[in-house]
Design a protein around this motif. Structure first.
Motif, PDB file in Angstrom:
ATOM      1  N   LEU A  76       0.855  -1.221  -0.093  1.00 36.50           N
ATOM      2  CA  LEU A  76      -0.052   0.072   0.021  1.00 36.50           C
ATOM      3  C   LEU A  76       0.724   1.289  -0.024  1.00 36.50           C
ATOM      4  CD1 LEU A  76      -1.460   0.416   3.606  1.00 36.50           C
ATOM      5  CD2 LEU A  76       0.605  -0.488   3.091  1.00 36.50           C
ATOM      6  N   SER A  77       0.392   2.377  -0.352  1.00 29.43           N
ATOM      7  CA  SER A  77       1.114   3.676  -0.403  1.00 29.43           C
ATOM      8  C   SER A  77       0.026   4.795  -0.300  1.00 29.43           C
ATOM      9  CB  SER A  77       1.872   3.684  -1.825  1.00 29.43           C
ATOM     10  OG  SER A  77       1.044   3.990  -2.801  1.00 29.43           O
ATOM     11  N   THR A 112      -3.861   0.608  -2.361  1.00 30.72           N
ATOM     12  CA  THR A 112      -3.709  -0.829  -2.024  1.00 30.72           C
ATOM     13  C   THR A 112      -3.418  -1.924  -3.050  1.00 30.72           C
ATOM     14  OG1 THR A 112      -4.746  -0.383   0.079  1.00 30.72           O
ATOM     15  CG2 THR A 112      -3.972  -2.698  -0.245  1.00 30.72           C
ATOM     16  N   ALA A 113      -2.667  -2.725  -3.046  1.00 35.53           N
ATOM     17  CA  ALA A 113      -2.305  -3.987  -4.187  1.00 35.53           C
ATOM     18  C   ALA A 113      -3.039  -5.353  -3.103  1.00 35.53           C
ATOM     19  CB  ALA A 113      -1.106  -4.050  -4.683  1.00 35.53           C
ATOM     20  N   ASN A 114      -4.164  -6.005  -3.813  1.00 34.55           N
ATOM     21  CA  ASN A 114      -4.192  -7.131  -3.450  1.00 34.55           C
ATOM     22  C   ASN A 114      -3.593  -8.285  -4.156  1.00 34.55           C
ATOM     23  OD1 ASN A 114      -6.271  -6.363  -1.566  1.00 34.55           O
ATOM     24  ND2 ASN A 114      -7.564  -5.553  -3.186  1.00 34.55           N
ATOM     25  N   GLN A 149       2.107  -4.219  -6.130  1.00 34.15           N
ATOM     26  CA  GLN A 149       2.751  -3.160  -5.695  1.00 34.15           C
ATOM     27  C   GLN A 149       1.659  -1.966  -6.326  1.00 34.15           C
ATOM     28  OE1 GLN A 149       6.206  -1.475  -7.171  1.00 34.15           O
ATOM     29  NE2 GLN A 149       6.726  -0.214  -5.585  1.00 34.15           N
ATOM     30  N   ILE A 150       1.533  -0.795  -5.911  1.00 35.28           N
ATOM     31  CA  ILE A 150       0.865   0.240  -6.317  1.00 35.28           C
ATOM     32  C   ILE A 150       1.387   1.521  -5.686  1.00 35.28           C
ATOM     33  CG2 ILE A 150      -1.015   0.066  -4.481  1.00 35.28           C
ATOM     34  CD1 ILE A 150      -2.880   1.183  -6.726  1.00 35.28           C
ATOM     35  N   VAL A 151       1.626   2.405  -6.491  1.00 37.38           N
ATOM     36  CA  VAL A 151       2.589   3.776  -6.259  1.00 37.38           C
ATOM     37  C   VAL A 151       2.330   4.838  -7.128  1.00 37.38           C
ATOM     38  CG1 VAL A 151       4.791   2.581  -5.147  1.00 37.38           C
ATOM     39  CG2 VAL A 151       4.483   2.830  -7.644  1.00 37.38           C
ATOM     40  N   THR A 152       2.606   5.846  -6.587  1.00 34.33           N
ATOM     41  CA  THR A 152       2.221   7.154  -7.415  1.00 34.33           C
ATOM     42  C   THR A 152       3.651   7.384  -8.095  1.00 34.33           C
ATOM     43  OG1 THR A 152       0.565   8.043  -5.682  1.00 34.33           O
ATOM     44  CG2 THR A 152       1.502   9.626  -7.256  1.00 34.33           C
TER      45      THR A 152
END
Length: 398
Positions: free
Chosen positions: A139-140, A150-152, A194-197
């Protein structure tokens, strides 16, 4: 070997309480109390803070989010009590304000939990929200501080939650499943890892190990919804896990877990397009290394890659304004299965969370050469899977 199946088998055994050989638990472990203000010349050394992610359902795991402090000069870590009331907080992310930390609840009914941090140690759980998926693993916080991403992993989806003024979470505003393309070799479906800006703030990237893809989204900052604008395809069987940007914002580095490679990607801020280059070696030779994550120094001159199977950190020189990674060497991490690595806020120390040895190791970072030197003793930390150094919100600057 079916990589997704093997991961589920490992997690199943973990959550069922399979026996693990672990070091003494960090939260509550008896350790000599450090001098509260040791002197360096005429200036006191002030300890800074660490938070530690773990699996609470594992044999020998933590009781929640671990807390600790570390000496900024020696790197020595002193344990604190656990923040209880959070299940399997395997990844942590700090709000830009420094007042709230967010944790994934990595389990079949995935959740995300907000915790208000207090300078006096009176941390308070603000509540948990469903991610709408299984096995959230990353999460980020969006740079605006208004959205949690959030990445599931298990269900291959990404979620968005609003962040309220007090740091607590509102109901989920979006859930996007990665339904295409088909899964890669040995995979049973999508697995968002993963999930990011992006550094420019214009796009959201979601790395999916299961279908060898990195998705680019735009976030509607009023509604909290994601719109896909492009998808970057890695070679079949690469298994991309985590992406880290160079400070220049035009290049990023992918750790590919399944085929044991590193990939330099170009990024176009105008379109959000990510362009992966050729796979590169991790310096760990043949065999299964499971590279986990990159770090890049603040000046953009060096990059480090954690290799779980090889139990090492690969050091790269970064050249051509971020476009080139040149392999320098590997350094033993001093633990088993380095799941995650992090810099101290000043960039002078590097921390490695070693899952299978239940330890955290600390390195000094040489600013000129990028060299890594171990500091002091290994610190016990139960099933350490994430380490998050941070500056507290204390008026004294922690």
């Amino acid at each position: 070997m079916n990589h997704a199946t093997s991961r589920r088998a490992v997690l199943g055994a973990l959550f069922a309480g399979a026996a693990l050989t672990v070091a003494p638990a960090l939260p509550g472990s008896p350790r000599p109390a450090p001098d509260p203000a040791p002197m360096v010349g005429s200036r006191p050394r002030t300890p800074r803070q660490l938070l530690l992610g773990t699996y609470t359902s594992a044999e020998g795991g933590g009781k929640g989010i671990g807390t600790a402090s570390y000496d900024t000069t020696t790197g020595a870590i002193s344990a604190g009590p656990a923040i209880t009331g959070v299940d399997n907080p395997s990844y942590l992310a700090m709000h830009p304000s420094g007042a709230t930390v967010y944790a994934v609840d990595e389990q079949d009914r995935g959740g995300v939990t907000a915790v208000a941090l207090s300078p006096d140690g009176g941390h308070r759980v603000l509540g948990t929200r469903s991610t709408g998926g299984a096995g959230p693993t990353h999460l980020s916080v969006h740079p605006t501080g208004r959205w949690l991403l959030t990445a599931n992993y298990t269900s291959g989806s990404v979620a968005v939650h609003p962040i309220r003024g007090d740091g607590s979470l509102g109901e989920r505003t979006d859930l996007v499943a990665h339904t295409a393309p088909p899964p890669g070799p040995g995979q049973d479906g999508p697995h968002a890892h993963q999930i990011v800006t992006t550094p420019d703030g214009g796009h959201i990237l979601a790395v999916d190990l299961g279908n060898d893809s990195v998705y680019t989204y735009r976030l509607d900052e009023n509604r909290g919804t994601l719109d896909q604008v492009s998808r970057a395809a890695l070679r079949p069987g690469a298994g991309p896990r985590h992406i880290t940007f160079h400070p220049g914002g035009r290049f990023a580095y992918l750790a590919c877990e399944v085929d044991n490679t590193a990939v330099v990607c170009g990024y176009d801020p105008a379109t959000g397009t990510l362009s992966p280059g050729a796979p590169q070696p991790t310096g760990t030779d043949a065999g299964t290394s499971y590279p986990a994550q990159f770090l890049v120094t603040g000046d953009g001159r060096f990059a480090y890659l954690a290799n779980r199977g090889h139990n090492s950190l690969t050091r790269y020189a970064v050249e051509d304004d971020g476009a080139v990674l040149r392999l320098l060497d590997t350094v033993p991490v001093g633990g088993d299965f380095p799941r995650q690595i992090a810099f101290s806020p000043d960039g002078k120390l590097l921390f490695a969370a070693n899952q299978r040895s239940s330890t955290v190791t600390v390195f000094r970072v040489d600013a000129r050469s990028g060299g890594l030197t171990r500091t002091g003793d290994t610190c016990p930390a139960p099933v350490a899977v994430c380490v998050l150094p941070y500056r507290s919100t204390s008026p004294a600057g922690d």
